[in-house]
Motif scaffolding. Structure first.
Motif, short mmCIF file in Angstrom:
data_model
loop_
_atom_site.label_atom_id
_atom_site.label_comp_id
_atom_site.label_asym_id
_atom_site.label_seq_id
_atom_site.Cartn_x
_atom_site.Cartn_y
_atom_site.Cartn_z
N HIS A 1 36.76 40.50 42.54
CA HIS A 1 36.40 39.69 43.50
C HIS A 1 35.30 40.49 44.69
O HIS A 1 35.08 40.30 45.54
CB HIS A 1 37.60 39.33 44.53
N HIS B 1 35.42 31.76 48.64
CA HIS B 1 36.70 32.63 48.27
C HIS B 1 36.74 32.63 46.82
O HIS B 1 36.46 31.65 46.07
CB HIS B 1 37.90 31.67 48.67
N THR B 2 37.08 33.61 46.22
CA THR B 2 37.15 33.96 44.77
C THR B 2 38.59 34.12 44.47
O THR B 2 38.74 34.30 43.19
CB THR B 2 36.21 35.09 44.50
N TRP B 3 39.61 34.44 45.10
CA TRP B 3 40.83 34.82 44.87
C TRP B 3 42.01 33.85 45.19
O TRP B 3 41.76 32.90 46.09
CB TRP B 3 41.20 36.18 45.62
N PRO C 1 37.55 30.64 42.04
CA PRO C 1 36.66 30.58 42.68
C PRO C 1 36.27 28.94 43.53
O PRO C 1 36.70 28.05 43.00
CB PRO C 1 35.26 30.56 41.87
N ALA D 1 40.15 40.84 49.13
CA ALA D 1 41.04 39.86 48.20
C ALA D 1 42.50 39.99 48.81
O ALA D 1 43.33 39.02 48.47
CB ALA D 1 41.01 40.00 46.88
N LEU E 1 41.46 35.24 39.42
CA LEU E 1 40.09 34.51 39.94
C LEU E 1 40.28 32.92 39.98
O LEU E 1 40.86 32.38 39.28
CB LEU E 1 39.00 34.78 38.62
#
Length: 338
Positions: free
Chosen positions: A239, A74-76, A84, A190, A82
């Motif tokens: 993302h 997951h990056t959000w 990560p 996202a 942001l």
């Protein structure tokens, strides 16, 4: 349907033991490198998390066996910034190094010491990042060009002097609870449309959960967020992962190369017989859960449709194969030609 199909397949691979939900999070100081070099940083994140967990699980005081891990990137965060991190599902045990018995974790309350895991994860990530810089070279680009200066590069490594966040908990409702949670993000982006409350010519209004502000029941409060259209697109683009980047990965006894050998052996040792999934079985489960038959056209009702995905180069990739495709081809009819 992709999400549900993934969930069905992963649920069949579970074995009847306790599982842990572990989250590995990168500090904010590394966000600039993640923005400009996502493939490098996220690959190091996956490898560092697995290597740290594998090494601890191999120690006799924790388990002394071959571990397994399913990890989803997951990056959000809730406000689309942001953030990560890896969500991982880890069985509380592993296959003995002799390959003949299942070994449970030594302690029932924890899988490994979270502080030790955090320290090892931080140390491993630092080592792999330095190796990439020294032996492969990092072509710094964008705002990350500042790290061409050796002093700025050294300053970045101050984040390795503080504690990193690693979360580990055994879900009360079992591993399916974590699988259901992860399935929301395995085939999504996202933000969903349900969180967009209003659109204007210049602004986009969102609803997000503030995990730092909870009500009396410990539930995060929902708050509004207004973003300019340009800012919204900038956050959304943070993302978008590199082309063909695998954000779902499997390690150890759960790895693709070990599913028919080590994972199957673990299931046999624990007396677990998974449901044999066929295309017909998956379609039946999808129809039961979603009320949708993927082989029937939703517009005209035609059965046994074949769905294709058109690739950018004009080729076709078969996605769903109906039953009639698997039938043997008819024998050719030979005709005499005068």
């Amino acid at each position: 349907m992709k999400k549900e199909e993934w969930l069905i397949k992963r649920a069949q691979e579970l074995i009847p033991i306790k599982y842990y939900h572990i989250v590995f999070t990168l500090p904010n100081e590394l966000n600039l490198l993640c923005m400009n070099h996502p493939k490098l940083m996220y690959n190091i994140l996956f490898r560092s998390a697995w290597e740290s967990l594998r090494r601890l699980m191999a120690m006799p005081q924790w388990c002394g066996a071959q571990a397994g891990m399913l990890a989803v990137l997951h990056t959000w965060g809730q406000n689309m910034s942001l953030h990560p991190h890896l969500h991982c599902i880890v069985p509380a045990g592993g296959l003995g190094f002799g390959g003949k018995k299942w070994v449970n974790c030594r302690k029932s309350s924890v899988i490994v010491d979270v502080k030790d895991l955090s320290k090892l994860f931080r140390k491993t990530f630092r080592k792999k990042l330095i190796e990439a810089w020294e032996f492969e070279g990092i072509d710094f680009r964008g705002k990350a060009e500042r790290y061409e200066d050796i002093e700025a590069w050294r300053t970045l490594f101050m984040c390795f002097e503080k504690d990193w966040v690693v979360y580990a908990k055994c879900p009360n409702a079992g591993p399916n609870q974590t699988l259901n949670y992860l399935s929301r993000y395995t085939h999504s982006v996202a933000i969903s449309e349900g969180r967009i409350s209003e659109l204007t010519k210049e602004d986009i209004h969102l609803i997000y959960k503030d995990y730092r502000d909870e009500d009396e029941n410990g539930v995060p409060k929902k708050k509004p967020l207004m973003l300019k259209r340009k800012d919204f697109m900038s956050r959304f683009c943070l993302h978008i992962l590199p082309s063909r980047f695998q954000k779902i990965r499997y390690f150890g006894i759960w790895a693709m190369s070990n599913r028919k050998t080590k994972l199957a052996l673990c299931q046999q040792l624990l007396g677990h017989k998974p449901l044999l999934l066929t295309m017909q079985g998956i379609k039946a489960i999808l129809k039961q859960k979603l009320g949708i038959d993927p082989s029937v056209c939703p517009h005209c009702g035609s059965e046994n449709i074949v769905t294709f995905i058109v690739s950018p180069n004009g080729g076709l990739t078969r996605k769903l194969i109906p039953d009639f495709v698997n039938r043997p081809p008819p024998k050719p009819i030979l005709k005499k030609v005068a």
